[in-house]
Design an enzyme around this catalytic site. Structure first.
Site, PDB file in Angstrom:
ATOM      1  CB  CYS A   1      -8.713  14.894  -2.141  1.00 21.89           C
ATOM      2  SG  CYS A   1      -8.902  14.083  -3.729  1.00 21.89           S
TER       3      CYS A   1
ATOM      4  NE  ARG B   1      -6.529  14.064   4.791  1.00 28.04           N
ATOM      5  CZ  ARG B   1      -7.765  13.631   5.031  1.00 28.04           C
ATOM      6  NH1 ARG B   1      -8.601  13.422   4.041  1.00 28.04           N
ATOM      7  NH2 ARG B   1      -8.169  13.415   6.248  1.00 28.04           N
TER       8      ARG B   1
ATOM      9  CD1 TRP C   1      -4.434   8.638  -4.559  1.00 27.01           C
ATOM     10  CD2 TRP C   1      -6.625   8.202  -4.673  1.00 27.01           C
ATOM     11  NE1 TRP C   1      -4.592   7.303  -4.855  1.00 27.01           N
ATOM     12  CE2 TRP C   1      -5.920   7.007  -4.933  1.00 27.01           C
ATOM     13  CE3 TRP C   1      -8.018   8.183  -4.695  1.00 27.01           C
ATOM     14  CZ2 TRP C   1      -6.561   5.807  -5.206  1.00 27.01           C
ATOM     15  CZ3 TRP C   1      -8.663   6.970  -4.969  1.00 27.01           C
ATOM     16  CH2 TRP C   1      -7.923   5.804  -5.220  1.00 27.01           C
TER      17      TRP C   1
ATOM     18  CG  ASN D   1     -11.553  14.065   0.905  1.00 28.24           C
ATOM     19  OD1 ASN D   1     -11.300  13.151   0.117  1.00 28.24           O
ATOM     20  ND2 ASN D   1     -11.568  13.892   2.209  1.00 28.24           N
ATOM     21  N   GLY D   2     -13.748  13.353  -1.606  1.00 29.61           N
ATOM     22  CA  GLY D   2     -14.858  12.405  -1.569  1.00 29.61           C
ATOM     23  C   GLY D   2     -15.362  12.113  -2.965  1.00 29.61           C
TER      24      GLY D   2
ATOM     25  CD  GLU E   1       2.417  -5.515   6.126  1.00 32.83           C
ATOM     26  OE1 GLU E   1       1.290  -5.563   5.640  1.00 32.83           O
ATOM     27  OE2 GLU E   1       3.059  -4.459   6.262  1.00 32.83           O
TER      28      GLU E   1
ATOM     29  CE  LYS F   1       3.966  -2.550   3.656  1.00 28.73           C
ATOM     30  NZ  LYS F   1       3.104  -2.244   4.755  1.00 28.73           N
TER      31      LYS F   1
ATOM     32  CD  GLU G   1       2.053  -0.472   0.377  1.00 30.04           C
ATOM     33  OE1 GLU G   1       2.275  -0.879   1.518  1.00 30.04           O
ATOM     34  OE2 GLU G   1       1.122   0.308   0.121  1.00 30.04           O
TER      35      GLU G   1
ATOM     36  CG  HIS H   1      -4.882 -27.625  -1.567  1.00 32.30           C
ATOM     37  ND1 HIS H   1      -5.412 -28.889  -1.623  1.00 32.30           N
ATOM     38  CD2 HIS H   1      -4.279 -27.523  -0.350  1.00 32.30           C
ATOM     39  CE1 HIS H   1      -5.178 -29.519  -0.484  1.00 32.30           C
ATOM     40  NE2 HIS H   1      -4.487 -28.711   0.306  1.00 32.30           N
TER      41      HIS H   1
ATOM     42  CE  LYS I   1       1.228   6.363   6.383  1.00 28.82           C
ATOM     43  NZ  LYS I   1       1.770   4.991   6.323  1.00 28.82           N
TER      44      LYS I   1
END
Ligand code: M6R
Length: 607
Positions: free
Chosen positions: A2, A27, A74, A98-99, A479, A483, A486, A502, A602
């Site tokens: 946020c 955010r 968010w 925010n939090g 990575e 990518k 997401e 395995h 982000k």
């Protein structure tokens, strides 16, 4: 996450708040809202989804007033609905947050017992109601807000606005960053300095537990004990240029294309003027003082650490432990003296990484961060902050920040090798020459985009995809899978190629494409054996390799993408590009929101 903003200004606040929120949309973008006070009357507008929906609403239902607060959300507690959107209001109070308020359930019960009722599912509503309760009990706004703050557990950055108060804002932080911007007869509040960069370059960062009582002509900051605190006013330099897509369809495409340039700049920054050695910016780092390195980060930045472990151990013979910040911070790892604690973060605001850094304070002999945002909390709280110089990264999927992180970490490993006498002069010179040639190779890699786009179109039809790699290609496989997940929402997993038999090999059939990342290096034959095991079970392989690798191993492979030849040490930086391009084109083929994929933000400022 946020983003929060606040303003006591000279002009209509609504458009200024919306512009500030635009800068904070990284955010979160689940909903947005603003509240203003106009001639003493408090009112608000809120809309679900991206900020553009709030802007549209404001066209039809304008909000007047020169004092206001704003929020981009968010979602943590409660779905992204209008009623859960901030600002939250209770009687004469509006608040943005925010939090996470960890004791909100107890506070809710207490408020319910006093006859208060709730209209949202959020933790934030308890803050507004608690403040209303204290005002109903007879407290003035400042006293009521402070009393409320003393009751809150958890992490928060808050801004309060009050009915009847055209010249009062209260701001507070604990665990989440908050800055105050100083104008001429105006004052601003923002989750970061970027939010206020169009308004002022005079910034004061609040410290842990601080609260601030703001009017247009005064800023009174109190510390956690309620004492008046002097906090430095800094002049910050933030690029004012509005970032645009420069003709690309998405920010992510632009950021992928920028890599040869920004990596070139990062390399120049860490090379001595004559190019003969690595030169770390002041105050430098003395690697002879350390017996080990602990590297901590989240997400893509963690995979940069995972890659760097190979470099530090092979080139500088320095043992490295790596960890995900959310695990590191709670497992109470021993961090003795002679330990370099290294934190990697694009935003420099990731809550878990910041908490891990704070855990190491007073334990590690030095705290170093590798960051993209130089004014960030992680940069400010480090002994040494090394910039990666990637420039603003807008796409939620990190691309150029990852390769710039890799570049800086590699140069750091070479600096360590140089100082510890672990590398011969001519070997170091060769590596530095290779680094200088890297931007050219990256440009040549971007030329392979059409092949990768075709492969990605085929991959976009799959439900599950595996990535395999060995050595430094193993973190790269992680990575690549992250990518793809997401931005295309295709399920993808990464495995060390040797680990496949395995267990994960049971997943292989002709519906699960397997992306094998394997330059023709010392481990190539081993990886190809694992690739053969996949193909023997009907697996469809996409092989990302170089010319020699393609000549030797592309028989029976579904698709081969041929990269330029690259010295093994630099291969992870170069092979990041095909992984990014595969994910990007798969997402475009799927029609997803590439730059702002669902459920993500982000900067992750909650744990
Ligand atoms: O800002 P940070 O580098 O600390 O962020 C860490 C992760 O949240 C971030 O890398 C995330 O995984 C990206 N969306 C990956 O593309």
């Amino acid at each position: 996450m946020c983003g929060i903003v606040g303003i006591l200004g000279k002009h209509e606040a609504a458009p200024i708040l919306v512009e500030a929120l635009k800068r904070l949309e990284y955010r979160g973008y689940d909903s947005a809202g603003i509240a203003t006070v106009n001639d003493g009357v408090l009112d608000r507008r809120r809309a679900v989804g991206k900020l553009v929906n709030l802007s549209d609403l404001l066209v039809h239902e304008p909000l007047l007033g020169k004092a206001g607060i704003g929020h981009t959300r968010w979602a943590t507690h409660g779905a992204p609905t209008v009623s859960n959107a901030h600002p939250h209001r209770a009687g004469p109070i509006a608040v943005v947050h925010n939090g996470i308020i960890e004791n909100f359930r107890e506070l809710r019960e207490e408020l319910a017992a006093s006859g208060f009722s709730f209209v949202t599912e959020t933790d934030t509503e308890t803050i507004a109601l608690l403040t209303q309760k204290y005002m109903t009990d007879g407290m003035a706004p400042v006293e009521a807000a402070h009393k409320t703050l003393s009751r809150l557990d958890g992490a928060f950055a808050l801004a309060f606005l009050f009915e009847g108060e055209d010249d009062l804002l209260i701001a507070a932080r604990k665990g989440s960053p908050l800055a105050i911007g100083h104008g001429d007869g105006e004052v601003f509040v923002g989750s970061d300095a970027i939010a206020m960069a169009h308004l002022t370059d005079q910034i004061t960062y609040l410290e842990e537990g601080d609260s601030a009582i703001l009017t247009r002509t005064s800023v009174e900051i109190r510390n956690a004990d309620g004492e008046i605190a002097n906090r430095e006013k800094r002049t910050i330099q933030i690029d004012q240029t509005r970032v645009d897509k420069a003709g690309h369809k998405h920010f992510m495409a632009k950021e992928i294309a920028e890599q040869p340039t920004v990596i070139g700049e990062a390399i120049r920054h860490y090379l001595a003027a004559d190019g003969s050695k690595i030169a770390l910016p002041d105050p430098g780092i003395d690697f002879t003082q350390f017996d080990r390195v602990v590297m901590v980060a989240c997400g893509t930045a963690y995979f940069a650490c995972m890659t760097a472990k190979y470099w530090f151990e092979q080139v500088a013979r320095l043992p490295v432990e790596i960890d995900i910040a959310s695990e590191f911070r709670y497992r109470e790892p021993p961090v003795g003296g002679r330990t370099l604690a290294l934190f990697v973060s694009q935003s420099g605001e990731t809550a878990d990484t910041l908490a891990a850094l704070r855990y190491c304070e007073g334990k590690a002999s030095k705290i170093v961060s590798v960051v993209n945002v130089p004014e960030s909390s992680i940069a400010r709280e480090s002994d040494v902050a090394l910039p990666i110089l990637a420039g603003t990264e807008i796409g939620v999927a990190s691309t150029k920040a990852f390769t710039c992180q890799l570049t800086v970490l590699l140069m750091l490993a070479l600096a360590a090798a140089q100082q510890r006498g672990e590398i011969a002069e001519d070997t170091l010179s060769q590596h530095l020459a290779d680094l200088r040639a890297l931007p050219g190779l990256l440009n040549a890699t971007l030329d392979r985009e059409p092949t990768l786009r075709d492969a990605a179109h085929n991959l976009s039809k799959a439900r599950d995809i595996l990535f395999l790699g060995r050595g430094t290609m193993y973190p790269l496989a992680h990575e690549g899978a992250l990518k793809l997940k997401e931005i295309s929402y295709i399920h993808a997993e990464a495995y060390a190629a040797g680990e496949l038999k395995h267990g994960p090999i049971a997943l292989i059939d002709n519906k699960v494409p397997v992306i094998v990342m394997a330059p023709r290096d010392a481990l190539f034959d081993k990886t190809v054996s694992n690739m053969q095991e996949v193909m023997a079970r009907d697996g469809k392989v996409v092989l990302i390799t170089d010319k020699a690798g393609a000549t030797e191993a592309s028989d029976g492979v579904w698709e081969t993408a041929v990269m330029p030849d690259v010295p093994p040490l630099l291969a992870p930086i170069l092979y990041a590009l095909p992984a990014q391009l595969l994910a990007y084109h798969a997402a475009v083929a799927m029609g997803t929101d590439v730059d702002q994929p669902r459920n993500l933000a982000k900067s992750v400022t909650v744990e």
